[in-house]
Design a protein around this motif. Sequence first.
Motif, mmCIF file in Angstrom:
data_model
loop_
_atom_site.group_PDB
_atom_site.id
_atom_site.type_symbol
_atom_site.label_atom_id
_atom_site.label_comp_id
_atom_site.label_asym_id
_atom_site.label_seq_id
_atom_site.Cartn_x
_atom_site.Cartn_y
_atom_site.Cartn_z
ATOM 1 N N ASN A 119 -4.726 2.320 -5.040
ATOM 2 C CA ASN A 119 -4.732 3.557 -4.027
ATOM 3 C C ASN A 119 -3.565 3.693 -3.222
ATOM 4 O O ASN A 119 -3.614 4.320 -2.121
ATOM 5 C CB ASN A 119 -5.986 3.655 -3.316
ATOM 6 C CG ASN A 119 -6.282 2.451 -2.424
ATOM 7 O OD1 ASN A 119 -5.449 1.512 -2.434
ATOM 8 N ND2 ASN A 119 -7.028 2.754 -1.206
ATOM 9 N N SER B 282 0.906 -1.287 -0.098
ATOM 10 C CA SER B 282 -0.073 -0.051 0.087
ATOM 11 C C SER B 282 0.648 1.187 0.000
ATOM 12 O O SER B 282 0.194 2.207 -0.036
ATOM 13 C CB SER B 282 -0.903 -0.025 1.196
ATOM 14 O OG SER B 282 -1.873 -0.974 1.257
ATOM 15 N N HIS C 268 -0.379 10.363 -5.838
ATOM 16 C CA HIS C 268 -0.575 9.428 -4.733
ATOM 17 C C HIS C 268 0.248 9.900 -3.708
ATOM 18 O O HIS C 268 0.444 9.095 -2.541
ATOM 19 C CB HIS C 268 0.257 8.126 -5.457
ATOM 20 C CG HIS C 268 -0.865 7.518 -6.478
ATOM 21 N ND1 HIS C 268 -1.795 6.652 -5.804
ATOM 22 C CD2 HIS C 268 -0.726 7.415 -7.772
ATOM 23 C CE1 HIS C 268 -2.301 6.283 -6.795
ATOM 24 N NE2 HIS C 268 -1.831 6.399 -7.910
ATOM 25 N N THR D 124 -1.140 -1.362 -4.605
ATOM 26 C CA THR D 124 -2.621 -1.558 -4.742
ATOM 27 C C THR D 124 -2.990 -0.181 -5.437
ATOM 28 O O THR D 124 -2.325 0.809 -5.718
ATOM 29 C CB THR D 124 -3.212 -1.078 -3.196
ATOM 30 O OG1 THR D 124 -2.670 0.125 -2.704
ATOM 31 C CG2 THR D 124 -2.956 -2.495 -2.390
ATOM 32 N N THR E 284 -0.103 4.748 -1.526
ATOM 33 C CA THR E 284 0.293 6.192 -1.097
ATOM 34 C C THR E 284 1.607 6.081 -1.099
ATOM 35 O O THR E 284 2.597 5.440 -0.805
ATOM 36 C CB THR E 284 -0.083 6.372 0.344
ATOM 37 O OG1 THR E 284 -1.608 6.231 0.585
ATOM 38 C CG2 THR E 284 0.153 7.887 1.004
#
Length: 483
Positions: free
Chosen positions: A436, A325, A464, A434, A438
């Motif tokens: 989304n 992630s 992001h 993923t 970061t």
Amino acid sequence: MMDTGCWRWTLVLVVVLFSIYAEASFSRHMDGFIKAVRRLEDEDPRSNPAAILKKLRRAAGLNDAFIQHFLGDAGAGGPEMGANLSVYIRKAVHHRVTEDGEEHGVVLTPDGTTVALTPLLLGIEAGYLPRAKGAVQALYQLTLTKDLRLSSKHTSPHTKLLGPDGCWDSVTSPQVFTLLDSPSMLTTAQLNGGMDGVILGMEARSRRPLRLSRLLMEYYCTQLESKGLDAAPRLISRRRRDNFRGLTSPPMLTRQVVKSLELQRKLAGRSKKVGNEKKQLMALVRAGVREFVHEYMDCPPIIPRCMWGAQPYRGTPTNLSLPLSFLYIHHTSTPGKPCLTFQQCSADMRSMQRFHQEDRGWNDIGYSFVAGSDGYIYEGRSWLWQGAHTLGHNSIGYGVSFIGDYMIHLPSQHSMGLVRDQLTSCALGGGRLTANFTIQGHRQVVTTSCPGDALYNEIKGWEHFGEVDQHIQRKKSHGQTKI
């Protein structure tokens, strides 16, 4: 006086010693091949590049029906090259992969990548064809799409269609190139050579350079100045994927693969595929093109560990649970200067790994990937192994570092684009991040000045980028401090 038998054995010994010396001195570096081309040009100064390329093709034995369909017969014509030079060309260009994974017909280039010479030379020769409708078709089919067709044809749903890359026994005196995994029908060196063949073939069509050796020298041997690729010429090998991306598209590649197949069947006296057979073929072709686009156009070029001289991982790596992630951005600080050559970037990688293993007692270099300013990403712990880059967060994100100190200055725009755009796209397409995910700077989750003030302010504007949610971070990274 020495008798006849003794003379005979002396002669045999001389021949054997000469053969051993010739084998040992055989150059598998692009510099050596360019010198051979220059020697051929000097021996026949009146020959134009198209004639030189035809001689190279004849010496290499590249004269099957498919090649002749586009380029004509490479048979006799004009002055012949010397026997020694002819043997060298044949050995340097003829492509094959042995049972033990050694790839022949490839050379190491100054930028650290490996290139198959056959598709490179065929592409450039196709660039000198008359400006007819079929010239561009010839260029693509002789370099890439014929082999993409083979890759698609011989695969199963669980087989990797393309690659792998490999490593040389020595980067200073390369002799043996060994693949990192079982070969597909189309290795990374063949793909590099195919892309270069398209790029330089297109250049030959527009520029018509006077000497082949000069074209190769400019493309492979141009040295970068302090601003790296931001101020570099357009036509250099470090821009291979950028330039190829600008010349083609997935639909074009798919069409050329199909046309290549149809031509092969026609030359073999067979009819075109129709109905369900054609649908199955198209599905395979699209799969091959899709993997090529992802691995060699969307993803950045990555220098494997063995090419920069990595020491083995100490112990057993901890595998990551994908997709992750987070992507954490770092700068190395030390080394404090950007690296502009394969040799310097490799030395910096070895220095960092040595520091991490010897001084800090870690199992390996801490970073997942490292961005040089030479146009390449360098493989650290890579996609599957947990890193030691962001304490408490190593299991939930990749750590990517830029070589240099970026408190005041920024990395080159090109190197930032490799990470911001291409590495993230590669990770998304490969199911490693993923959707989304970061991006965060090292300093957001650990007390540190990393990745430097200038670089941290820069990544705040990246897509992001995200601020720290302390509750989520604590929950996700609980107990994950292992390095």
